[in-house]
Motif scaffolding. Structure first.
Motif, PDB file in Angstrom:
ATOM      1  N   HIS A  39      -2.341  25.884  45.766  1.00 42.64           N
ATOM      2  CA  HIS A  39      -0.861  26.453  45.533  1.00 42.64           C
ATOM      3  C   HIS A  39       0.094  25.509  44.931  1.00 42.64           C
ATOM      4  O   HIS A  39       0.149  24.189  45.136  1.00 42.64           O
ATOM      5  CB  HIS A  39      -0.316  26.724  47.290  1.00 42.64           C
ATOM      6  CG  HIS A  39       0.778  27.904  47.034  1.00 42.64           C
ATOM      7  ND1 HIS A  39       2.034  27.515  46.854  1.00 42.64           N
ATOM      8  CD2 HIS A  39       0.814  29.053  47.263  1.00 42.64           C
ATOM      9  CE1 HIS A  39       2.820  28.426  46.919  1.00 42.64           C
ATOM     10  NE2 HIS A  39       2.188  29.589  47.289  1.00 42.64           N
ATOM     11  N   PRO A  40       0.850  26.010  44.223  1.00 46.12           N
ATOM     12  CA  PRO A  40       2.003  25.371  43.677  1.00 46.12           C
ATOM     13  C   PRO A  40       2.897  24.468  44.450  1.00 46.12           C
ATOM     14  O   PRO A  40       3.182  23.179  44.068  1.00 46.12           O
ATOM     15  CB  PRO A  40       2.891  26.205  42.916  1.00 46.12           C
ATOM     16  CG  PRO A  40       2.018  27.639  42.462  1.00 46.12           C
ATOM     17  CD  PRO A  40       1.040  27.521  43.816  1.00 46.12           C
ATOM     18  N   SER A  87       8.673  22.518  41.131  1.00 43.38           N
ATOM     19  CA  SER A  87       8.266  23.803  41.458  1.00 43.38           C
ATOM     20  C   SER A  87       8.153  24.719  40.251  1.00 43.38           C
ATOM     21  O   SER A  87       7.036  25.392  39.967  1.00 43.38           O
ATOM     22  CB  SER A  87       8.987  24.331  42.589  1.00 43.38           C
ATOM     23  OG  SER A  87       8.685  23.492  43.858  1.00 43.38           O
ATOM     24  N   SER A  88       9.360  24.666  39.492  1.00 48.05           N
ATOM     25  CA  SER A  88       9.165  25.560  38.474  1.00 48.05           C
ATOM     26  C   SER A  88       8.064  25.342  37.345  1.00 48.05           C
ATOM     27  O   SER A  88       7.727  26.209  36.850  1.00 48.05           O
ATOM     28  CB  SER A  88      10.646  25.594  37.697  1.00 48.05           C
ATOM     29  OG  SER A  88      11.670  26.033  38.582  1.00 48.05           O
ATOM     30  N   VAL A 102       4.633  26.165  38.382  1.00 49.01           N
ATOM     31  CA  VAL A 102       4.682  27.802  38.374  1.00 49.01           C
ATOM     32  C   VAL A 102       4.696  28.250  36.720  1.00 49.01           C
ATOM     33  O   VAL A 102       3.774  29.047  36.152  1.00 49.01           O
ATOM     34  CB  VAL A 102       5.402  28.568  39.237  1.00 49.01           C
ATOM     35  CG1 VAL A 102       5.342  30.097  39.133  1.00 49.01           C
ATOM     36  CG2 VAL A 102       5.289  28.277  40.437  1.00 49.01           C
TER      37      VAL A 102
END
Length: 157
Positions: free
Chosen positions: A36-37, A88-89, A92
């Motif tokens: 998961h990111p 996070s950006s 993803v």
């Protein structure tokens, strides 16, 4: 600032910028490995904290007081929020957009907000007014992002 210091600062800024796409790519791969990111975000920022503590210890810098940490304006804490948003950006979006388009979009966002921060001298920065040349430069950057986005087709392996 002397010329050689200015040139060194520009060179170091280029090096700092060069590692950002590598960070995005590495964190995206880490996110895939961890499932998961957000786990990649947490691990990446934890590595940053551990390395930061090691460097502070090596430099033997004294611990600031709690009072000095809360004394400044509320917006001084935004750096941590910005860090998690960026990491996070990147985790993803870099795989979806490709590193080139993602990084161009990141740089464009940085330049556009920087124009406003400079113009108004926000966040304690010196005032550097928006000029026609600065607006034209920003428009070229935005144009570059648009061209990159529409020219980027994912390659098949």
């Amino acid at each position: 600032m002397s010329t050689w210091i200015s040139q060194f600062a520009l060179f170091f800024a280029l090096i700092a910028g060069a590692v950002v796409p590598m960070q995005a790519g590495a964190n995206a791969a880490l996110g895939r490995n961890l499932g998961h990111p957000l786990w990649a975000t947490l691990v990446s920022l934890t590595v940053s904290v551990v390395l930061g503590i090691a460097v502070l210890s090596w430099l033997r810098l004294p611990m600031p007081s709690a009072v000095s940490a809360i004394r400044g304006p509320f917006w001084t804490w935004f750096g941590g929020i910005a860090g998690i948003i960026y990491v996070s950006s990147a985790v993803v979006l870099a795989p979806k957009l490709g590193l080139t388009t993602f990084m161009a979009a990141v740089v464009t966002g940085q330049v556009l907000i920087s124009l406003l921060l400079d113009h108004y001298g926000l966040l304690g920065l010196a005032v550097r007014p928006i000029t026609l040349l600065r607006v034209l430069a920003a428009a070229l950057i935005v144009s570059g992002v648009v061209l990159l986005h529409f020219s980027s087709a994912p390659a098949t392996r």
